[in-house]
Design a protein around this motif. Sequence first.
Motif, PDB file in Angstrom:
ATOM      1  N   ASN A  12      50.157  40.917  58.859  1.00 46.27           N
ATOM      2  CA  ASN A  12      49.924  39.481  58.753  1.00 46.27           C
ATOM      3  C   ASN A  12      48.721  39.156  59.644  1.00 46.27           C
ATOM      4  N   PRO A  13      47.516  39.355  59.112  1.00 45.07           N
ATOM      5  CA  PRO A  13      46.308  39.315  59.944  1.00 45.07           C
ATOM      6  C   PRO A  13      45.970  37.938  60.499  1.00 45.07           C
ATOM      7  N   HIS A  14      45.283  37.957  61.637  1.00 52.13           N
ATOM      8  CA  HIS A  14      44.746  36.743  62.235  1.00 52.13           C
ATOM      9  C   HIS A  14      43.317  36.544  61.729  1.00 52.13           C
ATOM     10  N   ASP A  15      42.926  35.291  61.587  1.00 54.83           N
ATOM     11  CA  ASP A  15      41.598  34.940  61.081  1.00 54.83           C
ATOM     12  C   ASP A  15      40.834  34.141  62.128  1.00 54.83           C
ATOM     13  N   PHE A  16      39.519  34.376  62.201  1.00 50.47           N
ATOM     14  CA  PHE A  16      38.695  33.647  63.157  1.00 50.47           C
ATOM     15  C   PHE A  16      37.328  33.344  62.547  1.00 50.47           C
ATOM     16  N   HIS A  17      36.887  32.100  62.681  1.00 50.01           N
ATOM     17  CA  HIS A  17      35.509  31.772  62.306  1.00 50.01           C
ATOM     18  C   HIS A  17      34.549  32.507  63.247  1.00 50.01           C
ATOM     19  N   PRO A  18      33.410  32.975  62.750  1.00 44.04           N
ATOM     20  CA  PRO A  18      32.432  33.640  63.626  1.00 44.04           C
ATOM     21  C   PRO A  18      32.044  32.788  64.830  1.00 44.04           C
ATOM     22  N   ARG A  19      31.883  31.495  64.611  1.00 47.62           N
ATOM     23  CA  ARG A  19      31.463  30.628  65.710  1.00 47.62           C
ATOM     24  C   ARG A  19      32.558  30.465  66.757  1.00 47.62           C
ATOM     25  N   CYS A  20      33.819  30.461  66.332  1.00 49.51           N
ATOM     26  CA  CYS A  20      34.925  30.320  67.285  1.00 49.51           C
ATOM     27  C   CYS A  20      35.005  31.511  68.227  1.00 49.51           C
ATOM     28  N   LEU A  21      34.675  32.681  67.726  1.00 50.03           N
ATOM     29  CA  LEU A  21      34.706  33.880  68.576  1.00 50.03           C
ATOM     30  C   LEU A  21      33.611  33.861  69.629  1.00 50.03           C
ATOM     31  N   LYS A  22      32.632  32.978  69.470  1.00 52.91           N
ATOM     32  CA  LYS A  22      31.531  32.872  70.428  1.00 52.91           C
ATOM     33  C   LYS A  22      31.753  31.769  71.464  1.00 52.91           C
ATOM     34  N   LEU A  23      32.903  31.108  71.418  1.00 50.46           N
ATOM     35  CA  LEU A  23      33.169  30.047  72.386  1.00 50.46           C
ATOM     36  C   LEU A  23      33.164  30.599  73.813  1.00 50.46           C
ATOM     37  N   PRO A  24      32.529  29.906  74.752  1.00 47.11           N
ATOM     38  CA  PRO A  24      32.504  30.381  76.146  1.00 47.11           C
ATOM     39  C   PRO A  24      33.912  30.486  76.720  1.00 47.11           C
ATOM     40  N   LEU A  25      34.152  31.514  77.511  1.00 46.25           N
ATOM     41  CA  LEU A  25      35.460  31.690  78.139  1.00 46.25           C
ATOM     42  C   LEU A  25      35.679  30.688  79.262  1.00 46.25           C
ATOM     43  N   THR A  26      34.590  30.192  79.845  1.00 49.35           N
ATOM     44  CA  THR A  26      34.690  29.170  80.883  1.00 49.35           C
ATOM     45  C   THR A  26      33.619  28.101  80.675  1.00 49.35           C
ATOM     46  N   LEU A  27      33.954  26.878  81.025  1.00 51.47           N
ATOM     47  CA  LEU A  27      33.024  25.753  81.027  1.00 51.47           C
ATOM     48  C   LEU A  27      33.136  25.067  82.376  1.00 51.47           C
ATOM     49  N   TYR A  52      43.990  29.915  57.788  1.00 57.78           N
ATOM     50  CA  TYR A  52      43.532  29.053  58.873  1.00 57.78           C
ATOM     51  C   TYR A  52      43.005  29.882  60.029  1.00 57.78           C
ATOM     52  N   CYS A  53      41.972  29.365  60.668  1.00 55.07           N
ATOM     53  CA  CYS A  53      41.419  30.022  61.846  1.00 55.07           C
ATOM     54  C   CYS A  53      42.425  29.916  62.983  1.00 55.07           C
ATOM     55  N   ASP A  54      42.759  31.032  63.597  1.00 52.92           N
ATOM     56  CA  ASP A  54      43.750  31.035  64.674  1.00 52.92           C
ATOM     57  C   ASP A  54      43.201  30.464  65.970  1.00 52.92           C
ATOM     58  N   ALA A  55      41.905  30.181  66.013  1.00 57.11           N
ATOM     59  CA  ALA A  55      41.309  29.580  67.199  1.00 57.11           C
ATOM     60  C   ALA A  55      41.282  28.060  67.086  1.00 57.11           C
ATOM     61  N   CYS A  56      40.676  27.550  65.990  1.00 61.81           N
ATOM     62  CA  CYS A  56      40.473  26.102  65.859  1.00 61.81           C
ATOM     63  C   CYS A  56      41.435  25.435  64.884  1.00 61.81           C
ATOM     64  N   GLY A  57      42.161  26.210  64.082  1.00 62.90           N
ATOM     65  CA  GLY A  57      43.126  25.634  63.153  1.00 62.90           C
ATOM     66  C   GLY A  57      42.540  25.117  61.850  1.00 62.90           C
ATOM     67  N   GLU A  58      41.197  25.165  61.700  1.00 67.86           N
ATOM     68  CA  GLU A  58      40.564  24.685  60.470  1.00 67.86           C
ATOM     69  C   GLU A  58      40.710  25.714  59.344  1.00 67.86           C
ATOM     70  N   ASP A  59      40.531  25.249  58.099  1.00 69.97           N
ATOM     71  CA  ASP A  59      40.608  26.135  56.944  1.00 69.97           C
ATOM     72  C   ASP A  59      39.591  27.271  57.057  1.00 69.97           C
ATOM     73  N   VAL A  60      39.976  28.419  56.561  1.00 73.50           N
ATOM     74  CA  VAL A  60      39.044  29.541  56.403  1.00 73.50           C
ATOM     75  C   VAL A  60      38.591  29.525  54.950  1.00 73.50           C
ATOM     76  N   SER A  61      37.348  29.074  54.731  1.00 73.55           N
ATOM     77  CA  SER A  61      36.841  28.904  53.368  1.00 73.55           C
ATOM     78  C   SER A  61      35.671  29.810  53.052  1.00 73.55           C
ATOM     79  N   GLY A  62      35.263  30.627  54.016  1.00 75.89           N
ATOM     80  CA  GLY A  62      34.106  31.490  53.821  1.00 75.89           C
ATOM     81  C   GLY A  62      34.087  32.604  54.841  1.00 75.89           C
ATOM     82  N   PHE A  63      32.961  32.778  55.541  1.00 76.23           N
ATOM     83  CA  PHE A  63      32.830  33.861  56.507  1.00 76.23           C
ATOM     84  C   PHE A  63      33.993  33.845  57.501  1.00 76.23           C
TER      85      PHE A  63
END
Length: 249
Positions: A103-118, A84-95
């Motif tokens: 015990n590694p952490h996983d992140f979707h490429p798009r989740c790592l690009k989320l803005p730090l502020t909105l 599971y992606c440690d950012a959004c909680g969704e399944d990690v099924s590919g990239f």
Amino acid sequence: MGLITKIKHPSHSQHCLLLKYPQEPYQCNGCMGLGFGPCYECEHEDCSFCLHEECANAAPSTSHPFSKCSLKFHDKAPQEGERYCDACGEDVSGFVYQCKHKNPHDFHPRCLKLPLTLTTEDGLMLQLRKKLPSKCLYCGSKETANRIQGWCYVSSSDQYCYHIACVKNMILEKWRKGYFIQDGNVKASYLALQTFNPSREIVLPSGKSSSKAKQIWSTAKTVITLIISALFGEPTTLISVLVQHLLSS
């Protein structure tokens, strides 16, 4: 500097990929996640392969303020079993990006690009945080449904707190139920969204006066809309329809 309009990618080496701005949702063939914004599509009309812009341009390694070590890109998680992606909680099924821990952490490429502020038009600032300071206003818990704490967006006053996972799941559920019709028929998509009741999607604090509750409700809808845009990319015709319903009284 603008995005490159034509690329070659090792995951689809037989054809070039062209930068497109689709007007309907799509599924990325890299991370297997939903997308609304710019993507790279196969140049052949009879081929449906496409990648999120973030997946297409993923670097071999990257870093993030929430991770203490470097993150390495993989076209598939090296470990077997559910991830599971440690950012959004969704399944990690590919990239995926993964750290080097035992015990590694996983992140979707798009989740790592989320803005730090909105920031909303009214000046309310939301910060991306590693964990919630209080319960999520959507699910009423500090953890996501799959027990991952997950990243969140939190207002400066800590009044508005939402899991990335909760806002993402809200949209994914609508997609799976056919609220976004992938046939280019915007009118049909609009009609499908007529049954979307946003009042069921946001949990408001109890014990508030009607005027105060209305103000919180209005701000909460604006906050969620802003997070949706951060998660899924630039607004398209279909996402704009959803936004209208989120902001309707």
